[in-house]
Design a protein around this motif. Structure first.
Motif, PDB file in Angstrom:
ATOM      1  N   ASP A  60      32.799  40.607  30.612  1.00  0.00           N
ATOM      2  CA  ASP A  60      33.493  39.748  31.841  1.00  0.00           C
ATOM      3  C   ASP A  60      33.568  38.436  31.510  1.00  0.00           C
ATOM      4  O   ASP A  60      34.260  37.652  32.149  1.00  0.00           O
ATOM      5  CB  ASP A  60      32.679  40.148  33.211  1.00  0.00           C
ATOM      6  N   ARG A  61      32.605  37.720  30.575  1.00  0.00           N
ATOM      7  CA  ARG A  61      32.895  36.411  30.025  1.00  0.00           C
ATOM      8  C   ARG A  61      34.012  36.168  29.377  1.00  0.00           C
ATOM      9  O   ARG A  61      34.655  36.912  28.695  1.00  0.00           O
ATOM     10  CB  ARG A  61      31.518  36.252  29.076  1.00  0.00           C
ATOM     11  N   ARG A  62      34.439  34.948  29.587  1.00  0.00           N
ATOM     12  CA  ARG A  62      35.585  34.497  28.741  1.00  0.00           C
ATOM     13  C   ARG A  62      35.265  33.185  28.168  1.00  0.00           C
ATOM     14  O   ARG A  62      34.266  32.413  28.477  1.00  0.00           O
ATOM     15  CB  ARG A  62      36.819  34.282  29.861  1.00  0.00           C
ATOM     16  N   VAL A  63      35.980  32.716  27.118  1.00  0.00           N
ATOM     17  CA  VAL A  63      35.815  31.675  26.409  1.00  0.00           C
ATOM     18  C   VAL A  63      36.315  30.285  27.002  1.00  0.00           C
ATOM     19  O   VAL A  63      37.442  30.706  27.690  1.00  0.00           O
ATOM     20  CB  VAL A  63      36.317  31.637  25.003  1.00  0.00           C
ATOM     21  N   SER A  64      35.907  29.185  26.819  1.00  0.00           N
ATOM     22  CA  SER A  64      36.522  28.165  27.475  1.00  0.00           C
ATOM     23  C   SER A  64      37.885  27.686  26.639  1.00  0.00           C
ATOM     24  O   SER A  64      37.479  27.501  25.515  1.00  0.00           O
ATOM     25  CB  SER A  64      35.622  26.854  27.543  1.00  0.00           C
ATOM     26  N   ARG A  65      38.962  27.500  27.342  1.00  0.00           N
ATOM     27  CA  ARG A  65      40.220  26.909  26.831  1.00  0.00           C
ATOM     28  C   ARG A  65      40.209  25.487  26.627  1.00  0.00           C
ATOM     29  O   ARG A  65      39.971  24.826  27.792  1.00  0.00           O
ATOM     30  CB  ARG A  65      41.092  27.508  27.573  1.00  0.00           C
ATOM     31  N   PRO A  66      40.330  24.900  25.551  1.00  0.00           N
ATOM     32  CA  PRO A  66      40.640  23.278  25.449  1.00  0.00           C
ATOM     33  C   PRO A  66      41.672  23.025  26.227  1.00  0.00           C
ATOM     34  O   PRO A  66      42.566  23.507  26.366  1.00  0.00           O
ATOM     35  CB  PRO A  66      40.295  22.997  24.160  1.00  0.00           C
ATOM     36  N   ALA A  67      41.784  21.703  26.663  1.00  0.00           N
ATOM     37  CA  ALA A  67      43.054  21.125  27.262  1.00  0.00           C
ATOM     38  C   ALA A  67      44.152  20.968  26.466  1.00  0.00           C
ATOM     39  O   ALA A  67      45.337  21.061  26.970  1.00  0.00           O
ATOM     40  CB  ALA A  67      42.675  19.757  27.932  1.00  0.00           C
ATOM     41  N   SER A  68      43.980  20.895  25.173  1.00  0.00           N
ATOM     42  CA  SER A  68      45.103  20.560  24.185  1.00  0.00           C
ATOM     43  C   SER A  68      45.915  21.936  24.230  1.00  0.00           C
ATOM     44  O   SER A  68      45.292  23.024  24.317  1.00  0.00           O
ATOM     45  CB  SER A  68      44.655  20.529  22.754  1.00  0.00           C
TER      46      SER A  68
ATOM     47  N   MET B 118      41.589  35.104  22.092  1.00  0.00           N
ATOM     48  CA  MET B 118      40.462  35.752  22.152  1.00  0.00           C
ATOM     49  C   MET B 118      40.134  36.185  23.654  1.00  0.00           C
ATOM     50  O   MET B 118      39.677  37.390  23.853  1.00  0.00           O
ATOM     51  CB  MET B 118      39.204  34.439  22.044  1.00  0.00           C
ATOM     52  N   ASN B 119      40.508  35.412  24.859  1.00  0.00           N
ATOM     53  CA  ASN B 119      40.457  36.064  26.079  1.00  0.00           C
ATOM     54  C   ASN B 119      41.297  37.153  26.546  1.00  0.00           C
ATOM     55  O   ASN B 119      40.687  38.287  27.242  1.00  0.00           O
ATOM     56  CB  ASN B 119      41.007  34.735  27.288  1.00  0.00           C
ATOM     57  N   ARG B 120      42.420  37.376  25.772  1.00  0.00           N
ATOM     58  CA  ARG B 120      43.381  38.245  26.039  1.00  0.00           C
ATOM     59  C   ARG B 120      42.575  39.739  25.304  1.00  0.00           C
ATOM     60  O   ARG B 120      42.727  40.982  25.783  1.00  0.00           O
ATOM     61  CB  ARG B 120      44.757  38.269  25.387  1.00  0.00           C
ATOM     62  N   MET B 121      42.164  39.480  24.053  1.00  0.00           N
ATOM     63  CA  MET B 121      41.355  40.466  23.439  1.00  0.00           C
ATOM     64  C   MET B 121      40.071  41.117  24.401  1.00  0.00           C
ATOM     65  O   MET B 121      39.826  42.234  24.313  1.00  0.00           O
ATOM     66  CB  MET B 121      40.634  40.051  22.229  1.00  0.00           C
ATOM     67  N   LEU B 122      39.502  40.151  24.997  1.00  0.00           N
ATOM     68  CA  LEU B 122      38.217  40.246  25.624  1.00  0.00           C
ATOM     69  C   LEU B 122      38.803  41.133  27.041  1.00  0.00           C
ATOM     70  O   LEU B 122      38.020  41.989  27.569  1.00  0.00           O
ATOM     71  CB  LEU B 122      37.683  39.381  26.134  1.00  0.00           C
ATOM     72  N   ASP B 123      40.012  40.654  27.456  1.00  0.00           N
ATOM     73  CA  ASP B 123      40.580  41.567  28.728  1.00  0.00           C
ATOM     74  C   ASP B 123      40.536  42.882  28.199  1.00  0.00           C
ATOM     75  O   ASP B 123      40.280  44.044  29.080  1.00  0.00           O
ATOM     76  CB  ASP B 123      41.794  41.011  28.910  1.00  0.00           C
ATOM     77  N   ARG B 124      41.307  43.325  27.168  1.00  0.00           N
ATOM     78  CA  ARG B 124      41.638  44.609  26.707  1.00  0.00           C
ATOM     79  C   ARG B 124      40.301  45.392  26.381  1.00  0.00           C
ATOM     80  O   ARG B 124      40.289  46.740  26.659  1.00  0.00           O
ATOM     81  CB  ARG B 124      42.429  44.565  25.285  1.00  0.00           C
ATOM     82  N   LEU B 125      39.340  44.672  25.660  1.00  0.00           N
ATOM     83  CA  LEU B 125      38.041  45.414  25.643  1.00  0.00           C
ATOM     84  C   LEU B 125      37.217  45.858  26.907  1.00  0.00           C
ATOM     85  O   LEU B 125      36.783  46.799  27.038  1.00  0.00           O
ATOM     86  CB  LEU B 125      37.131  44.406  24.732  1.00  0.00           C
ATOM     87  N   GLU B 126      37.465  44.884  28.089  1.00  0.00           N
ATOM     88  CA  GLU B 126      36.825  45.090  28.986  1.00  0.00           C
ATOM     89  C   GLU B 126      37.497  46.199  30.034  1.00  0.00           C
ATOM     90  O   GLU B 126      36.826  47.124  30.261  1.00  0.00           O
ATOM     91  CB  GLU B 126      36.798  44.048  30.128  1.00  0.00           C
ATOM     92  N   ARG B 127      38.905  46.362  29.688  1.00  0.00           N
ATOM     93  CA  ARG B 127      39.520  47.612  30.460  1.00  0.00           C
ATOM     94  C   ARG B 127      39.145  48.713  29.705  1.00  0.00           C
ATOM     95  O   ARG B 127      39.144  49.713  30.260  1.00  0.00           O
ATOM     96  CB  ARG B 127      41.201  47.150  30.372  1.00  0.00           C
ATOM     97  N   ALA B 128      39.047  48.792  28.337  1.00  0.00           N
ATOM     98  CA  ALA B 128      38.935  49.976  27.516  1.00  0.00           C
ATOM     99  C   ALA B 128      37.503  50.540  27.836  1.00  0.00           C
ATOM    100  O   ALA B 128      37.191  51.558  28.082  1.00  0.00           O
ATOM    101  CB  ALA B 128      38.957  49.705  26.107  1.00  0.00           C
ATOM    102  N   ARG B 129      36.497  49.446  27.932  1.00  0.00           N
ATOM    103  CA  ARG B 129      34.998  49.780  28.390  1.00  0.00           C
ATOM    104  C   ARG B 129      35.203  50.759  29.948  1.00  0.00           C
ATOM    105  O   ARG B 129      34.482  51.578  30.104  1.00  0.00           O
ATOM    106  CB  ARG B 129      34.282  48.681  28.348  1.00  0.00           C
ATOM    107  N   ASP B 130      35.843  49.984  30.800  1.00  0.00           N
ATOM    108  CA  ASP B 130      35.830  50.348  32.088  1.00  0.00           C
ATOM    109  C   ASP B 130      36.348  51.987  32.202  1.00  0.00           C
ATOM    110  O   ASP B 130      35.977  52.773  32.993  1.00  0.00           O
ATOM    111  CB  ASP B 130      36.609  49.553  32.917  1.00  0.00           C
ATOM    112  N   ARG B 131      37.527  52.030  31.349  1.00  0.00           N
ATOM    113  CA  ARG B 131      38.166  53.429  31.346  1.00  0.00           C
ATOM    114  C   ARG B 131      37.336  54.492  30.887  1.00  0.00           C
ATOM    115  O   ARG B 131      37.179  55.512  31.316  1.00  0.00           O
ATOM    116  CB  ARG B 131      39.445  53.412  30.667  1.00  0.00           C
ATOM    117  N   GLU B 132      36.442  54.098  29.757  1.00  0.00           N
ATOM    118  CA  GLU B 132      35.731  54.981  29.043  1.00  0.00           C
ATOM    119  C   GLU B 132      34.477  55.271  30.126  1.00  0.00           C
ATOM    120  O   GLU B 132      34.081  56.175  30.129  1.00  0.00           O
ATOM    121  CB  GLU B 132      34.902  54.199  27.859  1.00  0.00           C
TER     122      GLU B 132
END
Length: 293
Positions: free
Chosen positions: A45-53, A64-78
């Motif tokens: 459920d953690r996400r990386v901090s996005r720089p202002a740039s 990276m955050n989108r990848m973590l979203d997909r991994l979290e959804r896949a884990r929840d489905r499993e």
């Protein structure tokens, strides 16, 4: 002398400036690396901090955050899949155990033939569930064992209509809208699609089911109607998810395992088709499958 002294000094100044500039530019990347390194399978459920740039580093953080979203959804489905499968398997196992315990405690209470029949019914139910789970696991890995052949879709519809009539004698089955259409696909897989749709319609029908097959604009359309209560608009996409059963069909015998329509959706998608649910002409639900003709 000026070059001998000035050039090394200039190189040192340029090198130090470049080193500092590169370090400052890569600092956000190192921060992202450190944050990702701390994320484990239990903290998706953690996400990386996005720089202002709004440069490449910012886009890297978004990726990276989108990848973590997909991994979290896949884990929840499993997790949900394992929990639902365990729940569904518990019922036939408990029924078999109950019959065995009664037979052991009171040998004369259950004749051997009745015990064998009860165990056989529950074992078949458990085998069907395991087969469905295996097919869905293969679909997740994109390795469904399909072979291609030319199939008369109307023949499959007529065969399924005969089976529904035999299994549910009091049910009226209409095939007047079935016309000749040929498709390319795997015969056992498409027969399973028809069987799941037929079982679903017969389970919810009050007294009538209708099959239809037609070709429209190069597409083969297959639909199954029933005169049951129908499906609310809000649930028409959700019913194709795994282990989803609506409130009026949650009992094990009346509602099945909740995998039938999910298998239909996976098999149809593997055949480059689509499936949808809408209101039927009989007053209940209509499930329509569209395949390339």
């Amino acid at each position: 002398m000026l070059l001998a002294v000035g050039l090394p000094v200039l190189l040192l100044v340029v090198g130090a400036t470049a080193w500092r500039a590169i370090g400052r530019a890569l600092a956000p990347v190192d921060a992202i690396r450190a944050e990702v390194d701390e994320i484990t399978g239990t903290r998706l459920d953690r996400r990386v901090s996005r720089p202002a740039s709004r440069d490449e580093v910012g886009r890297l953080a978004d990726t990276m955050n989108r990848m973590l979203d997909r991994l979290e959804r896949a884990r929840d489905r499993e997790r949900r899949f394992i929990a639902d499968a365990s729940h569904e398997l518990r019922s036939p196992i408990a029924a078999i155990r109950q019959q065995a315990e009664v037979a052991l405690a009171h040998p004369a209470a259950i004749p051997d033939r009745d015990l064998a029949r009860a165990v056989h019914i529950e074992a078949r139910r458990m085998q069907a569930l395991v087969d469905d789970l295996l097919l869905l696991a293969q679909a997740d890995e994109a390795r469904l064992p399909f072979r291609r052949a030319v199939i008369d879709l109307d023949d499959l519809a007529f065969a399924e209509a005969r089976r529904v009539r035999a299994d549910v004698p009091g049910l009226a089955v209409d095939v007047s809208n079935v016309s000749a259409v040929r498709v390319g696909g795997d015969p056992p897989a498409l027969r399973r699609v028809l069987r799941n749709l037929g079982d679903n319609a017969a389970r919810h029908a009050r007294g009538q089911v209708a099959f239809g097959v037609a070709e429209v604009d190069g597409w083969a359309l297959l639909w199954v109607d029933d005169d049951g209560p129908g499906v609310p608009v809000a649930d028409r996409r959700r019913v194709f998810d795994r282990f989803v059963r609506l409130d009026d069909g949650r009992d094990r015998d009346g509602g099945g395992s909740g995998l039938g329509l999910a298998i239909v959706a996976e098999v149809v998608a593997a055949h480059r088709g689509a499936v949808a649910l809408a209101d039927g002409q009989l007053g209940g639900a209509r499930v329509t499958v569209r395949l390339p003709a």
